[in-house]
Design an enzyme around this catalytic site. Structure first.
Site, mmCIF file in Angstrom:
data_model
loop_
_atom_site.group_PDB
_atom_site.id
_atom_site.type_symbol
_atom_site.label_atom_id
_atom_site.label_comp_id
_atom_site.label_asym_id
_atom_site.label_seq_id
_atom_site.Cartn_x
_atom_site.Cartn_y
_atom_site.Cartn_z
ATOM 1 N N LYS A 24 -30.987 26.813 47.865
ATOM 2 C CA LYS A 24 -29.559 27.096 47.881
ATOM 3 C C LYS A 24 -28.843 25.852 48.381
ATOM 4 C CE LYS A 24 -25.880 29.800 49.947
ATOM 5 N NZ LYS A 24 -25.513 31.078 50.557
ATOM 6 N N ARG B 28 -37.142 38.740 50.104
ATOM 7 C CA ARG B 28 -37.366 39.221 51.460
ATOM 8 C C ARG B 28 -38.809 39.650 51.714
ATOM 9 N NH1 ARG B 28 -32.786 40.533 54.486
ATOM 10 N NH2 ARG B 28 -34.295 41.081 56.090
#
Length: 426
Positions: A106, A137
């Site tokens: 990111k 996750r």
């Protein structure tokens, strides 16, 4: 670069097929269960793990045990991070270039404002942010679990906790009593601690003993509707919207809220034992001083350890809950999640065109649910600390997703809580 792959966990599973995935995870704990610890953490989510890891780094002599009711790490919402999380992992775990083997990159935030008609779009890039990650996750909590175990922290999955509200202390600074219910019946039924950290998230195992959560009913709150997609054709991705090919989190803003587009490296289809071997390889290589650029790339690690991965997108809408939707949404699908997701998708032609032409829905990608719903998200717990305990993360409160601090604010709180814990227990 070729590596000497150690397949400890897949070999253990081959030799002992009767082992559950929970038992396989717990077999990596560095210490046996003794019934006592300096610190007990309720919850092995990302923030409970961050708290324990930082505390162990600054107070290595403390004995820390974490207990998590889920049988294994699972996918959940909260996939995008910013500088605070990357700063934490660089200082307390590993530099980002190691972690980019397993997480998606990111680099900043892009905001696209859609007009009232849903046709015209203006774009704004927020640059100058440190490189961070988009998190699968399941993988992030597995890796952080194994990193914690490598530091000497026990992390038990499949163990539900019952934490009693403290009575009048029998001695100064008495911690709450913690009872354990182990799904595999391999540890005791209680544990004594000097301090208990409630990182149990929305279940609020300890903060819920003192007062119900307080939602912000005097003003608007936020609801979320989301699902998962695969991109269809990326050959002309730059033609979608301005800078759509750049690895930032994309936000499509509209009058009722905004939508998120988060690109993930998903390891959902990889067997747990294989993922554990992959994570162990990175951890042991880093401990041995192997530079990040000498560790194989994502695709090579995937092939070596038989861990399939793919690129997917988490897409959803965080919307004001004071917006009145039509009473009849049956034309938009079945079930609340599908109906409300599709209502906002079709409400704005630019968004509808983007999703229809460029993304393919992944039905039931995570279990038996395709569309997910979270309602009235923002709240606070009136009491977040007391005699021998404290709370972090969602147990203390949940921030409004329309301002989207999420994990990033939680990491700062966990880091500060660990520093305070070290001072109190010194």
């Amino acid at each position: 670069m070729a590596i000497d792959a150690v397949r400890r966990f897949t070999e253990l599973r081959r030799q002992h097929p009767e082992l559950s995935e929970t038992q396989l995870l717990n077999s990596n704990n560095p210490r046996g269960f003794t019934g006592s610890a300096d610190v007990v953490v309720a919850g092995a989510g990302i923030l409970g793990l961050c708290y324990a890891i930082h505390l162990k780094n600054i107070s290595p002599d403390l004995k820390i045990d974490i207990f998590e009711k889920s049988l294994t790490p699972i996918q959940k919402i909260g996939e995008s991070t910013l500088s605070p999380f990357a700063t934490f992992t660089t200082g307390d775990v590993l530099p980002y270039d190691y972690l980019l083997r397993i997480f998606a990159l990111k680099d900043g935030l892009h905001f696209y404002s859609v007009d009232q008609e849903g046709r015209d779009v203006t774009a704004q890039d927020i640059g100058g942010l440190d490189i961070a990650f988009q998190l699968d996750r399941r993988m992030s909590e597995l890796f952080m679990t194994m990193w914690a175990q490598s530091l000497g922290i026990n992390v038990y999955h499949g163990v539900a906790l019952s934490i009693s509200k403290p009575d009048i202390p029998v001695r100064p600074f008495s911690a709450p009593k913690v009872l354990l219910k182990d799904s595999s019946n391999t540890i005791g039924t209680s544990i004594d601690a000097r301090l208990v950290c409630d990182a149990s998230g929305f279940s609020r195992r300890l903060t819920g003993k003192f007062a119900p959560r307080e939602k912000f009913e005097s003003s608007w709150n936020a609801d979320a509707y989301y699902t998962y997609f695969r991109e269809k054709d990326t050959s002309k991705i730059e033609d979608r919207l301005l800078c759509w090919d750049y690895p930032a989190t994309k936000h499509l803003c509209f009058p009722e809220g905004w939508g998120w587009f988060i690109g993930l490296i998903s390891w959902e289809r990889a067997p747990l034992a294989n993922l554990m071997d992959l994570c162990a390889q990175i951890i042991t290589s880093a401990a041995a001083g192997v530079p990040a650029d000498k560790i194989p790339c994502t695709r090579a690690l995937s092939k070596t350890f038989d861990c399939p991965f793919e690129f997917i997108s988490s897409i959803g809408w965080a919307v004001r809950n004071d917006f009145q939707l039509p009473s009849d949404l049956s034309a938009y699908g079945t079930g609340e999640g599908e109906q409300k997701f599709n209502f906002f998708k079709k409400r704005y032609p630019t968004i509808d065109k983007l999703l229809t032409e460029s993304y393919e829905l992944l039905p039931n990608y995570y279990g038996k649910t395709t569309y997910f719903v979270k309602k009235g998200l923002a709240y606070r717990s009136p009491v977040v600390a007391g005699e021998g305990w404290l709370a972090i993360g969602n147990s203390a409160g949940f921030t409004n997703p329309l301002i989207s601090p999420g994990i990033n604010a939680g990491v700062a709180g966990s880091w500060s809580a660990a520093n305070l814990t070290a001072q109190v227990l010194a």
